[in-house]
Design an enzyme around this catalytic site. Structure first.
Site, mmCIF file in Angstrom:
data_model
loop_
_atom_site.group_PDB
_atom_site.id
_atom_site.type_symbol
_atom_site.label_atom_id
_atom_site.label_comp_id
_atom_site.label_asym_id
_atom_site.label_seq_id
_atom_site.Cartn_x
_atom_site.Cartn_y
_atom_site.Cartn_z
ATOM 1 N N LYS A 113 99.116 62.720 2.670
ATOM 2 C CA LYS A 113 97.820 62.244 3.541
ATOM 3 C C LYS A 113 96.632 63.027 2.508
ATOM 4 O O LYS A 113 95.376 62.573 2.555
ATOM 5 C CB LYS A 113 97.728 62.289 5.109
ATOM 6 C CG LYS A 113 98.646 61.173 5.317
ATOM 7 C CD LYS A 113 98.431 61.121 6.919
ATOM 8 C CE LYS A 113 99.202 60.068 7.505
ATOM 9 N NZ LYS A 113 100.657 60.184 7.366
HETATM 10 C C1 PLP Z 1 101.660 59.326 7.533
HETATM 11 C C2 PLP Z 1 102.883 59.639 7.166
HETATM 12 C C3 PLP Z 1 103.853 58.576 6.681
HETATM 13 C C4 PLP Z 1 103.526 57.024 7.129
HETATM 14 O O1 PLP Z 1 102.583 56.741 6.225
HETATM 15 P P1 PLP Z 1 101.933 55.336 6.344
HETATM 16 O O2 PLP Z 1 100.711 55.085 5.459
HETATM 17 O O3 PLP Z 1 101.485 55.416 7.935
HETATM 18 O O4 PLP Z 1 102.873 54.037 6.349
HETATM 19 C C5 PLP Z 1 105.189 58.940 6.120
HETATM 20 N N1 PLP Z 1 105.468 60.082 6.192
HETATM 21 C C6 PLP Z 1 104.464 61.169 6.546
HETATM 22 C C7 PLP Z 1 105.075 62.497 6.411
HETATM 23 C C8 PLP Z 1 103.327 60.904 6.969
HETATM 24 O O5 PLP Z 1 102.510 61.787 7.334
#
Ligand code: PLP
Length: 469
Positions: A113
């Site tokens: 993220k």
């Molecule tokens: C947010 C997240 C996901 C999922 O990603 P999306 O964009 O919501 O599909 C998967 N793994 C981790 C570690 C995350 O922080």
């Protein structure tokens, strides 16, 4: 480039106008009128670019109302070796069986993220300053999103963050990451309740339109369009890093929850990046896997949502999924509005008549992984490759190994580092996960957090007093 809504009710708007917008006024999501097309010559020219150079080339296609010199400066300040651990930003490593792992988790909070949120912090600051405006971000987190948002917004002019988290429900590492921030513009609020209670408070505050307008309340959730655009960049970079020439094709396997990450892959593919297949991996919360196998989208209630050892994928409705469905139904806003009326009534919808297109024209396929699968995968990758992967990335590797075809190059997106999920790593391997430099002693730092009951009125009062308004 102009932006429209998936539900057809947004007068075409510029990038800077939709940047600070959550949902469109018609409750849909913003998308460009058409995806820019990347021809072979451009792809050849892009192959040798550094990460920030590539990010500039991709993002300027979508953010064409920001002067190029300003955008270049924003991108260069964002994607630095200091913030992301190496000049590569997103290196690729190979496992013994040939599977490629695209490292996306070397940013400040050790989850993918950061790739988007770090850019968002700088874009927000830039646009707010130009307009002489301020923004107070109110969010709810069960872990990764909140810390990524706080590390992106800390110290930014004109921005405050009020982040609600469920008291005592996050890992000690996740708590320490957020609560140890001492920046004056970061406000951590631990709510006596669950993540759902935190989310309900955010909704209640956002639905108080007077309060929202008076105190300039906004969000940074995963439907934010700039986050999706920032993620498109690493599909290009991952493709270049995993191949020797632009004649090759690769498939990407993406651990998915809200469909934000893989939505960026879909857009990269629509732009002309040679992606063979987009492999969606879910955990026990299989609402997306069910759709890609059957064409039926049946969102679950929060009571039906499993709490798992890959918690960032514990979702019952995939908020970004609407963007893909808009393309699937021929970019027909009326059709999307009708489908989401069914979602909102709890009914879901059936697009099984379009399943051939989903898998053929759009290249999607999916699989799921359980707690036992991820434990076994973490063990196997550690034993065979000496690499410790986190629980979410393990879900992706499990599904990629299951679905990979002979000769297919599959790039698995690493979505977090194992240090964030130590309990499950200890369960799988009987040892603590490696901790990156700079994170030693994190849990011992002084913490700054206000405890409140699950009461929207108390949260509003705190916001008002902290802002001195
Ligand atoms: C947010 C997240 C996901 C999922 O990603 P999306 O964009 O919501 O599909 C998967 N793994 C981790 C570690 C995350 O922080």
């Amino acid at each position: 480039m102009r932006y429209i809504s998936t539900r057809g009710g947004l007068a075409p708007a510029a990038f800077s106008d939709i940047l600070l917008m959550g949902l469109a006024p018609d409750s849909g999501l913003a998308l460009p009128e058409a995806y820019p097309q990347i021809d072979r010559g451009t792809l050849d020219a892009w192959r040798g670019l550094s990460y920030p150079e590539l990010a500039f080339e991709v993002i300027r296609l979508f953010a064409d109302d920001i002067p190029e010199a300003d955008l270049k400066d924003i991108v260069n300040r964002t994607y630095t070796a200091a913030a992301f651990g190496s000049a590569d930003i997103t290196p690729v490593k190979r496992l013994k069986d040939g599977l490629a792992i695209l490292e996306l988790s070397n940013g400040p909070t050790l989850a993918f993220k950061d790739m988007a949120m770090q850019l968002l912090g700088n874009l927000f600051e830039y646009v707010l300053e130009k307009r002489g405006e301020t923004l107070n971000i109110l969010g709810a987190t069960s872990g990764d999103t909140g810390s990524a948002a706080e590390y992106a917004m800390r110290g930014k002019h004109g921005i405050n963050v009020f982040m609600l988290s469920p008291s005592g429900k996050m890992s000690a590492f996740q708590r320490a990451q957020m609560y140890s921030l001492q920046d004056a513009n970061i406000h951590n609020i631990a709510i006596a309740g669950l993540f759902d209670d935190c989310q309900d408070i955010v909704k209640a505050v956002s639905n108080d339109h007077d309060f929202k307008a008076t105190h300039k309340i906004g969000t940074v959730n995963s439907i934010n369009w700039a986050r999706v655009v920032a993620q498109v960049v690493y599909y290009f970079k991952g493709y270049f890093n995993a191949t020797a020439s632009n004649d090759e094709k690769v498939s990407f396997c993406v651990p998915s929850g809200n469909f934000g990450n893989v939505c960026a892959g879909h857009i990269a593919r629509q732009m002309g990046l040679p992606i063979e297949r987009l492999i969606v991996a879910t955990n026990e919360n299989d609402v997306l896997d069910e759709f890609f196998r059957t064409g039926v989208y049946r969102p679950r209630s929060s009571a039906e949502t499993h709490i798992t050892s890959s918690p960032s994928m514990d979702i019952s409705k995939a908020s970004n999924f609407e963007r893909f469905v808009f393309d699937l139904v021929g970019r027909d806003g009326d059709a999307v509005r009708a489908l989401w009326a069914k979602v909102d009534s709890g009914e879901g919808f059936d697009l099984s008549a379009k399943l051939d297109e989903v898998c053929g024209r759009f290249g999607f396929v999916s699989g799921q992984s359980s707690h036992a699968d991820r434990i076994a995968t973490i063990r196997q990758v550690d034993a065979e490759d000496g690499v410790v992967v986190d629980t979410h990335t393990a879900d992706g590797i499990k599904v990629a190994r299951e679905l990979r075809r002979a000769g297919e190059t599959v790039v698995c997106l690493e979505t977090a580092l194992p240090a964030k999920f130590a309990d499950t790593i200890v369960e799988a391997l009987g040892k603590q996960p490696p901790r990156p430099a700079g994170f030693e002693g994190l849990e011992a730092l002084p913490q700054r957090v206000v405890e409140l009951p699950a009461d929207a009125a108390r949260v509003k009062a705190l916001i008002v007093s902290e802002l001195g308004e």
